[in-house]
Every structure is written in C-alpha cells, then in structure tokens.
Design a protein around this motif. Structure first.
Motif, PDB file in Angstrom:
ATOM      1  N   ARG A 180       0.846  -1.202   0.000  1.00 58.16           N
ATOM      2  CA  ARG A 180       0.000   0.000   0.000  1.00 58.16           C
ATOM      3  C   ARG A 180       0.880   1.250   0.000  1.00 58.16           C
ATOM      4  O   ARG A 180       0.600   2.217  -0.710  1.00 58.16           O
ATOM      5  CB  ARG A 180      -0.927   0.012   1.210  1.00 58.16           C
ATOM      6  CG  ARG A 180      -1.873  -1.181   1.346  1.00 58.16           C
ATOM      7  CD  ARG A 180      -2.982  -1.203   0.335  1.00 58.16           C
ATOM      8  NE  ARG A 180      -2.606  -1.450  -1.034  1.00 58.16           N
ATOM      9  CZ  ARG A 180      -2.278  -2.646  -1.555  1.00 58.16           C
ATOM     10  NH1 ARG A 180      -2.268  -3.726  -0.795  1.00 58.16           N
ATOM     11  NH2 ARG A 180      -1.979  -2.767  -2.833  1.00 58.16           N
ATOM     12  N   TYR A 182       2.568   1.504  -3.587  1.00 58.73           N
ATOM     13  CA  TYR A 182       1.654   1.954  -4.636  1.00 58.73           C
ATOM     14  C   TYR A 182       1.177   3.377  -4.381  1.00 58.73           C
ATOM     15  O   TYR A 182       0.923   4.131  -5.330  1.00 58.73           O
ATOM     16  CB  TYR A 182       0.457   1.005  -4.742  1.00 58.73           C
ATOM     17  CG  TYR A 182       0.765  -0.234  -5.558  1.00 58.73           C
ATOM     18  CD1 TYR A 182       0.956  -0.150  -6.939  1.00 58.73           C
ATOM     19  CD2 TYR A 182       0.869  -1.482  -4.952  1.00 58.73           C
ATOM     20  CE1 TYR A 182       1.246  -1.287  -7.686  1.00 58.73           C
ATOM     21  CE2 TYR A 182       1.161  -2.619  -5.689  1.00 58.73           C
ATOM     22  CZ  TYR A 182       1.353  -2.511  -7.053  1.00 58.73           C
ATOM     23  OH  TYR A 182       1.644  -3.617  -7.803  1.00 58.73           O
ATOM     24  N   PHE A 183       1.061   3.754  -3.111  1.00 59.28           N
ATOM     25  CA  PHE A 183       0.652   5.123  -2.807  1.00 59.28           C
ATOM     26  C   PHE A 183       1.744   6.102  -3.196  1.00 59.28           C
ATOM     27  O   PHE A 183       1.467   7.194  -3.710  1.00 59.28           O
ATOM     28  CB  PHE A 183       0.325   5.254  -1.313  1.00 59.28           C
ATOM     29  CG  PHE A 183      -0.543   6.432  -0.991  1.00 59.28           C
ATOM     30  CD1 PHE A 183      -1.905   6.401  -1.246  1.00 59.28           C
ATOM     31  CD2 PHE A 183      -0.009   7.593  -0.453  1.00 59.28           C
ATOM     32  CE1 PHE A 183      -2.718   7.484  -0.962  1.00 59.28           C
ATOM     33  CE2 PHE A 183      -0.808   8.680  -0.170  1.00 59.28           C
ATOM     34  CZ  PHE A 183      -2.165   8.624  -0.422  1.00 59.28           C
ATOM     35  N   GLU A 186      -6.059   0.858  -5.505  1.00 56.32           N
ATOM     36  CA  GLU A 186      -5.847   1.163  -4.088  1.00 56.32           C
ATOM     37  C   GLU A 186      -7.175   1.410  -3.379  1.00 56.32           C
ATOM     38  O   GLU A 186      -7.340   1.040  -2.217  1.00 56.32           O
ATOM     39  CB  GLU A 186      -4.922   2.370  -3.936  1.00 56.32           C
ATOM     40  CG  GLU A 186      -3.485   2.098  -4.340  1.00 56.32           C
ATOM     41  CD  GLU A 186      -2.962   0.814  -3.693  1.00 56.32           C
ATOM     42  OE1 GLU A 186      -2.702   0.822  -2.465  1.00 56.32           O
ATOM     43  OE2 GLU A 186      -2.816  -0.192  -4.408  1.00 56.32           O
TER      44      GLU A 186
END
Length: 935
Positions: free
Chosen positions: A524, A527-528, A591
């Motif tokens: 997370r 990808y953020f 996401e």
C-alpha cells in the motif's frame, strides 16, 4: 521556589546584536507575590549613532544617551534582579539576545533560566484578541499605555499584561492544564513551571464549574440554550408603512436617523413580493439603506408566516454589517423578539470530535502545538466555534485547522454522541429555527449544486450584492482543481505518515486481528508513493503544456491561462497528459478497492462510540473526497460538454507542478431558472449595478428570469452627487497599444497625487498594466514622497492593502479586478478615483471567449450582448467607490478617451449618476482638480 518575574524591554539601534546593534534604553519591572514591586529604567550609552527611523520610532535621540551609563554599570543590578527569576518579555528572543550579548561583552555569564514570552502566552490565553502587538493588545484589554516604544513604559505595561495572563492561566480547569503540561515542552515559554508554582492565589478551578462541561477528556463551554426567540408578534399588519418614517421606531432608537423615501419605497415593495410570492430586482444606489429596507419586511414576513427568509451576501464585510450593526438596531426597534443567525460553510466551524482526535496524537510543528493550545482556551469561551473568532496563524488556512474543522461526517450523523455538543450541528439546528438566516453566495450555490441539505429549508431568498449572480453560479456549479487540492486529499489518507489515519488504523488492526500482513501494508505504501508520483508528473506535464501553448493571457493575479477542448486536442503533449491521468486513475482504482476491503474488515472490530471508529470514518470520508477529485480529473481531461468552457492556469515562475484546471458552464440561465427561481416562492435580488440604460432586460435574460416576469425597481442615490463629484476625461491620451501609454498614465497619476496629497485609488484592467505603471512611479518617486501600494506587488490580502492605504500618509492604491467593488473608503480616505481604462473583459479570457462565441452562434452581437454590458456594470461598480456617504467629495478621472469619442461611450456615462463632465487637455484638467479641492 522561583516566584519572581523580571519583565524586560529594550530599545535598540537595530535588530541584530551580532552586526553591532546596541541597547539604547532598558526598562525592567520586578513582580513578586503577584504584584509589581519595582520599575526601573535607564538610557544606555551605545557608542554608536542612532538611526533616524529609530529616533522617530522611540523618541530617543543621540542627545538623550550622550551622558547615559554604560551597560557594564547597570549589569550587576540587572544580574541581581534576574537571579532565580523568570525572564519575561513581549517577544523574548529579541530582548534576550540583546541582554545576553551585552552581559557577555561585560564579562557576565548569559541568562539561562526560565523564560516567559508574553506574545506567545497572549496568543494562547487570549486567542480571540484582534492582534498581539503590545499597543493593540493592551488597548484591547483596557491597559493604559501612554508611551509606546519607551522601555520603561513598555516594561510596566508588559508586567501588567503578565499579571493578567497569570491570572487567566490559574483560572483554567484542571483538565485543560493537564493538556498544557503535555504541550509545554514544545512551547517557547516555561508554562509547566508557572502552573506548578502559581503566583496568583486562586482557588483550584474544577471541571464542574457551571460555565463548562467535560466530555471525552476535553473541557469546553456548555452549549447555549436552544431558545431562539420564537414568540408571536406584538405588532400588526401595516407597520412597515410607518417603520421608516421620521417618527417611526428607527427614529427613536437612532439619533442619526434620517427619513429616506427610497428606503421606505423599497421596503414596501419587498413586503409586497414576499406576500405575493414573486421575484424582485432592485437596483439601489449608495445611501438608500437597502439592508434595512429588505431586513425589516423580511423579518415581519417571517414572524407572521413562520417561514424562514434566507439572506445571502457575497462579502464578509456585509455579513459583519448585518450581524454587528443592523441586528442590534433591529433588536431595539422591533416590538418582538426574533432570531437572526449567521450560517457559514461547515469548514468554518471547529469539530470537537476531530479536535479531540488531533490532540491525542504526537505533537507536530510549533505552529500546530500553538494552535492546539489556543483552541484549548478558546473552546472554554466560544459559543459558535467559528474560526473567524480565533486569531490562529493563517486563519482557516491553518494546517491544523484543516484537521480539526467540521467535515462531511460531522453533518451526517455518524457520531450522535458528539452531535448535540458540536458547533456545526448546533448552528444548523439554530438556523432551522431562525426567522432570518444570513449566509454567503458560495454556500447558497453549493447547496443548490448538492440538491440541498446544507441550508435550512427556505422558500424565500434575498440575494444582496446580486450583480455577482451569474459569475458565482458559473463558478460554484463548475469544477476547479489544482495539484495542491489533490495532494492534500491524498495526504489526508495518512498512508505514508506515522501518525496518519491509515497507519494508525493498521496498527489497531495488527493488535486486534492481524488479518493483513506487513507485505500487504508495504505494498500500500509503495503503490501510494507511485500514485503521488503519477499525480506530480500529471500536473508537471499540464504546467509545461500551458507554458508552451499559451500565446498571451495573464489573469488578474498574473498567471498564464490557456483555453483547451478536452475532446479536440490532437497535440502529442496532450495525449501524454491523458496517458498520465489514465495511469494515475488505474493505480487509484486498485488502491481504493484495497482500502475499501480493509475498512470493511475493520468495521467488524470497532465499537461505534470508540476513538477508532472516528479514525475509520475519517479515513472513509478522506477516501470518498479523493475519489471525487479523481472523478473531477477524469471529467476535466477526458469528457467535453458543449455548454462548458475549459481552461488551465499556471504561474510562470511558480513550482513545476503549480497548475490550476477549470470547467465552468457558459450559460447558467437554465440552471438558475430550474434550481433557484422555479424552486423558490420569492427571490429578491438587489445591488447598485443591475441596469443597462436604465433597463433590467440584460440581467433578466442572463439569469433565466424571462419566464418568471419579475418585478423591477430602480432607486437612485439620495445624495447630491452632482455637487459632490466631477468626472474628468483628458483629451489626447494615448491608446493602450501606444508605447507611451504607461508613461503618460504614470505621469498623470504622479501629478495628480501632488495635488490631492495621495488619497487616490487607481483601477486597472490588467495586472501587467498595473505593474508597469507602478515601476514607473517608483522610479520617479526617488525620495519616497508617496506611498505607492500595488496589488500583486506589495504582499498581502485586499483587506491588508486597504489597511496600509488608510494608515499611511500620501498613499496611492493601485488595484485590479477585486478593487473595483466591495471596498469602502469614506471621507478623506479617498479624494480621487482614476480609472486607467474602460473595463472591457480581456478578449483572451476563456469565459468571455466562450460567452461571445455563444452569442454569435445565436445571431447576436458579441460586443453588444457580452463585452459592453460586462464593462458597463464593472464601470458602475468602480465609480461607486468614490461617493459612499453624504459628506464625501472627490473627482473621478477616466484616462480612456473612448468614453467621450466612441459611439458606445454614452452607455458608460448614462450608467452613473448625473454629474459635471469635463473633457479637456491634461494640463487644464490638473488645474480643474486643484480648483475642485482648493477654490
């Protein structure tokens, strides 16, 4: 036990002891056992000259310090006073650096004990003070301060201020003090030590004090009673007819009241349309008293029928006038009690729930800690929670305020235990029971866009400052977005920050279930990070595209602008922008799916009234906000609506990702007809600028009122403006395209300023024109005879520039768009208004372009139906800055000769009150200006 306070004030030759600046006067006050025991002061020999501006500021001359003692002579006594004492000053870093520099130079060790900064303490303990300069603060507190910038006077006044501060600190509830202890390590002042050793003898204040209540670890003022003054009228029908008469209620309550027939006529018409459920347009010139002319009949109508009347304004200043000036007058004059409530957008109100959540996390920056301390005191005093009441750094733009203001969750009923206590839900509740609700155009149109829910139910609306109706409807029914907006929304999710929402929820999940692995958590974050990179890249590409493609077009704030067509851009760089957006949308979509699954799992673990539920709901709300912004991005770059105009703006020298993208409806007539005029029983629109050639037909068509056949009324100013003002137009001024235009404009301003001694407002139609004129004026004014204050050149908001203009001698204020209206410079503040050019909208403005194209497509003249009406209405607003009150006098100068020579020029002249018009060569006009003021 340290209970002594030595309050120090120094006057110096400058602000940098390391650069050789010296003390020229010391003042000191000794406080023991809660009393000022001694006050001492002395001039100090600086062995250097005192700069002229320091002499002017302090009144201390070189002669005063000629025989003064050396610092080494007073140092022993000063050291004795400071032994086991607090060092106190109003801005400790300034005074302490000078004292320690002089002590060390004299062979003494520097002071290293506890300090108290009365600036910092005042910010915390008097959070609603208008300012924290010593003179303004003491004036607000009623402390006499006869000799500002004299060290002995400043020391005594600061000591008096300190005693007030210590008294208030001692009187805080114990729970609030405990929070202060946790914040103290991050403050400049040693607050904890003071609270441990109280100087002011006072009984311990418990949390059970009847003024306050405690809930979930914070103490705040008990909510006021819900009594909104709902009683029946004692009056009778027909009272409106006599209300404004020379022997009516206002005359008996207000000594300066004067009967104005126009005011009474307007009031009767407002009463009529409310009763008949029709719409009304009123153009009301200055001096009519239009606010009371609509408030009184609206109030009587509400009391008789039980129906709320909504009053919407465009500016904060008018809202303040309604609540601070008109409301008290009405309360004294009308024969019944009533409720008039000011309701703002939710982000203007503190959320106690979110504030409690914020103070439970690790301390952030100094500004955040200071703001938390201020709010802890403020909530003991405020009944509204309105950010306008608290003097926090940056106001509503404060970084912490973004985290603690009311959000969508607070108004959706997700937290019923807080709802009865929190400010915004109570404001909405009170507004729903009120007779009159005051709000702003932004909230009115946002409520309209959302289909209701933000404002109490209402069928009757008064729209003041109504000339903004089309522009504001277009703005609020459209979309605008920037890199900052998207980045802030992503940051609010708290994926990368240790104290962020997502990270705190993940820690909770690991403690309770461990269903999600650290690998999942790391993905997370990865990808953020990629998502934020893609968004940064998207806005960088937009910025570069706009820079390269925009041929001209500076906005009034100096940005470059470029109109674009989402479905018809075949440029390769545009394809790259769309590709970048597609990548960002793909990452965000995945996401979002992951976060929604995570939230669903957590909801089964969390109790409804727990702190974790607050975190979860805030995270879900932040995710929804981010999703809305990504939907907007998709609509801005991928979809084209024929009734919308699209454009982007960039700052040429700004950050590489500083881009702003807009989409607005071109024609709002159908939107206004369907969502406003069809939905409401009566809409009353008033302004000083609604007619063209004494006709309302232009705004009736533009606003979608044709099918509703509204009532109209034009009321002229009761002032003898033909005796108060003249309009002057110089002959043979160069056109704006002429190379000499700027030089000749600046020369006329400069010569006129010598005649009027400043007191001049100069209105421009472009920022570039303003800046070049300002540069020329500054070149000529080598001795700084005048104070030239220019919008966009001098830093500060419009209100700050206005304040500077009023305070400084021989001031000339240069402004663009926002200065053409909404400013009030009565009496001698303004003697001369100069309009550099007739305010036709710039031809490269995207909204103007689109409206002109729409007019041509409908077989109409774009000039006669778009450019000219817009220019004339703006001209009326600009001219209206000159004569605001009966005793005002002044000259208006239009440097654009087209007002006399062009066929359309008389349209401008017919739009303003009749007054003498002089059209002569420049030299003669300067003589005329001198004659006007001095003959």
């Amino acid at each position: 036990m340290t209970r002594k306070f030595v309050v120090i004030d120094t006057e110096t030759t400058g602000n940098a002891p390391k650069k050789g600046d010296k003390i020229i006067q010391i003042g000191a006050a000794l406080i023991e056992d809660g009393r000022i025991e001694k006050v001492w002061s002395s001039f100090i020999q600086p062995h250097s000259s005192i700069p002229l501006f320091i002499q002017q500021l302090t009144g201390i001359s070189s002669e005063d310090v000629k025989t003064a003692p050396e610092f080494t002579d007073v140092a022993p006594m000063l050291r004795e006073w400071l032994e086991d004492s607090y060092f106190v000053a109003h801005n400790v870093p300034f005074d302490l650096q000078f004292i320690n520099s002089e002590l060390q130079e004299a062979g003494f060790p520097p002071f290293q004990g506890s300090v108290l900064d009365t600036v910092e303490l005042s910010r915390i303990l008097f959070p609603s003070a208008p300012a924290y300069q010593l003179s303004r603060l003491t004036q607000w507190l009623g402390i006499s301060h006869n000799r500002p910038h004299q060290a002995d006077s400043d020391a005594w006044v600061t000591a008096s201020l300190l005693l007030r501060l210590l008294h208030k600190l001692a009187g805080l509830p114990e729970t609030t003090k405990k929070w202060f202890h946790s914040l103290a390590p991050h403050l400049e002042s040693d607050v904890s030590a003071v609270m441990r050793e109280p100087v002011i003898k006072q009984e311990t204040v418990t949390n059970s004090d009847p003024r306050w209540m405690e809930y979930k670890g914070i103490v705040f003022k008990k909510p006021d009673s819900d009594d909104t003054g709902q009683d029946k009228m004692k009056g009778c029908a027909g009272e409106i007819d006599t209300f404004f008469s020379s022997d009516g209620p206002f005359a008996s309550e207000k000594e300066t009241f004067e009967y104005r027939e126009e005011q009474a006529v307007m009031a009767r018409k407002v009463e009529q349309v409310l009763q008949e459920r029709s719409h009304l347009l009123v153009e009301a010139g200055p001096g009519i008293g239009k606010t009371l002319a609509y408030l009184v009949p609206a109030l009587y109508f509400s009391k008789r029928t039980g129906q709320c009347v909504l009053v919407s304004t465009n500016t904060i200043s008018l809202q303040e006038q309604l609540m601070q000036k008109e409301l008290p007058l009405l309360e004294e004059a009308v024969p019944f009690s009533f409720s008039m409530i000011l309701l703002k957008g939710k982000s203007n109100y503190l959320s106690l729930r979110r504030f409690r959540q914020a103070i439970g996390t690790a301390a952030g920056s100094y500004e955040e800690v200071l703001t938390i301390a201020q709010i802890l005191v403020w909530i003991l005093e405020t009944s509204t929670g309105d950010v306008e009441e608290i003097n926090i750094p940056g106001g509503a733009g404060n970084a912490l305020w973004e985290k603690v203001c009311t959000d969508d969750l607070d108004k959706r009923g997700h937290f019923p235990s807080w709802e009865a206590l929190d400010y915004y839900p109570r404001a909405v509740q009170h507004a729903g029971q009120a007779d009159i609700v005051i709000t702003n155009h932004a909230l009115l149109f946002t409520d309209m866009k959302n289909g209701g829910g933000l404002l109490p139910s209402h069928d009757h609306v008064v729209i003041d400052e109504a000339h903004h109706l089309e522009e504001l409807a277009s703005r609020h029914l459209g979309v605008e977005i920037s890199y900052f907006d998207v980045n802030q929304a992503l940051n609010r999710l708290g994926v990368l920050e240790d104290t962020g929402l997502f990270q705190r929820l993940f820690v909770f999940e690991q403690e309770k279930a461990e269903q999600y692995s650290m690998t999942w958590f790391q993905k997370r974050q990865d990808y953020f990070t990629l998502l934020k990179y893609e968004i940064d890249e998207l806005f960088r590409m937009v910025h570069e595209f706009c820079l390269k493609q925009s041929e001209h077009g500076h906005t009034d704030v100096g940005r470059l602008s470029l109109r674009y067509f989402p479905a018809h851009m075949n440029h390769q760089a545009w394809m790259g922008i769309q590709d970048a957006l597609e990548r960002a949308l793909a990452v965000f979509s995945e996401e979002t799916r992951q976060f929604e699954s995570f939230c669903s799992s957590l909801s089964a673990l969390i109790h409804m009234d727990s702190a974790e539920n607050g975190l979860l709901q805030d995270f879900a709300s932040a995710l929804e906000e981010a999703a809305n912004l990504f939907d907007y991005l998709h609509s801005l770059f991928m979809i084209e609506d024929s009734n919308h105009v699209y454009w982007m703006e960039v700052e040429k020298k700004g950050a590489a990702n500083a881009a702003y993208i807009y989409r607005r409806p071109v024609d709002v007539s159908d939107l206004l007809a369907d969502r406003l005029f069809q939905e409401k029983d009566s809409v009353i629109m008033t302004s000083a600028s609604l007619t063209l050639k004494n006709s309302f037909s232009h705004v009736i068509t533009k606003w979608g009122l044709d099918d509703f056949v509204p009532e109209t009324m034009q009321l002229f100013s009761p002032f003898p403006i033909h005796e108060q003002a003249e309009l002057l137009v110089p002959q043979n001024m160069p056109s704006v395209k002429d190379r000499s235009f700027i030089a000749d404009t600046a020369e006329f301003i400069y010569h006129t300023a010598h005649i009027t001694e400043g007191k001049m407002l100069v209105l421009f139609t472009s920022f570039d024109m303003l800046r070049r004129t300002y540069d020329q004026l500054k070149q000529w004014d080598e001795e700084n005879q005048f104070s030239f204050i220019a919008q966009g050149v001098k830093s500060g908001s419009r209100s700050r520039l206005m304040k500077m203009f009023k305070q400084q001698e021989q001031a000339v204020l240069l402004g663009t768009n926002s200065f053409w209206e909404g400013i009030d410079l009565p009496g001698e503040d303004l003697s001369c208004l100069i309009i550099a050019r007739l305010p036709f909208p710039p031809p490269d403005d995207p909204m103007t372009q689109a409206r002109m194209e729409a007019a041509e497509q409908n077989g109409l003249s774009s000039f006669r139906n778009v450019s000219l009406p817009q220019a004339v209405l703006r001209f009326k607003q600009g001219f209206g800055r000159l004569i605001r009150h009966r005793k005002d006098r002044g000259v208006a100068v239009v440097l654009d000769e087209r007002i006399m020579t062009a066929g359309y020029g008389k349209t401008f002249l017919e739009s303003i009150p009749e007054l003498p018009v002089v059209h002569r060569p420049v030299d003669h006009l300067l003589d005329d200006i001198a004659s006007f003021f001095y003959d």
